[in-house]
Design an enzyme around this catalytic site. Sequence first.
Site, short mmCIF file in Angstrom:
data_model
loop_
_atom_site.label_atom_id
_atom_site.label_comp_id
_atom_site.label_asym_id
_atom_site.label_seq_id
_atom_site.Cartn_x
_atom_site.Cartn_y
_atom_site.Cartn_z
N ALA A 50 9.76 8.52 6.33
CA ALA A 50 8.83 9.56 6.23
C ALA A 50 9.04 10.05 4.69
O ALA A 50 9.88 9.90 4.20
CB ALA A 50 9.34 10.63 7.11
N ASP A 51 7.90 10.62 4.38
CA ASP A 51 7.81 11.06 3.14
C ASP A 51 6.71 12.58 3.03
O ASP A 51 5.66 12.20 3.52
CB ASP A 51 7.28 10.15 1.91
CG ASP A 51 7.37 10.64 0.54
OD1 ASP A 51 8.36 11.22 0.10
OD2 ASP A 51 6.27 10.77 -0.14
N THR A 52 7.34 13.35 2.77
CA THR A 52 6.42 14.81 2.70
C THR A 52 6.02 15.15 0.92
O THR A 52 6.80 15.34 0.35
CB THR A 52 7.44 15.91 3.31
OG1 THR A 52 7.51 15.58 4.60
CG2 THR A 52 6.26 17.13 3.31
#
Length: 185
Positions: free
Chosen positions: A68-70
């Site tokens: 995941a990457d925000t």
Amino acid sequence: MKKIILASASPRRKELLSTAGLEFEICVKDVDESVPEGTPPSDAAEMTAAKKALASAAEHPDDIVIGADTIVVAEGKILGKPHGEEDAAGMLRMLSGREHTVITGVCIACEGKTEIFHKESKVSFYPLTEKEIADYVATGEPMDKAGAYGIQGKGSVLVEKIEGDYFNIVGLPVASTVRAIRKFQ
């Protein structure tokens, strides 16, 4: 039974998956998080999530790996993690009194297959005084967070309203992620 592997060192993602009742292990690999200039923000988040998941999936090809990457997007600009206190203060000034978008890209990888998606949430900040910005930066909380704030921590007092998935803003759209994992079990 396939293990679930979280390809992230984020304590927030770890807590979110634990709260959802999932048992998992953590396997983090260093990856180049750069994306080509001009890449749309949602594509950038998905690309980085995929890099993280696929790097860990190389060690765990038969398990379910979550990357995941925000990112935070304000005025068309991607705001990553600040490079120092001045950078953090500058980001907070940019967000002050305005709406911005938080995008989390997610990649689930298992047995050579992937599911990649992203979720977007809108966040509006109250107008911030220079003292509020300085006081918040002094807490140290902004330094390891995209956009220089954590909605789940002391940064919660900066937020006027949100639209969308709160957990997406924290760092992982939990319900969407769990549903994607189920497809691989």
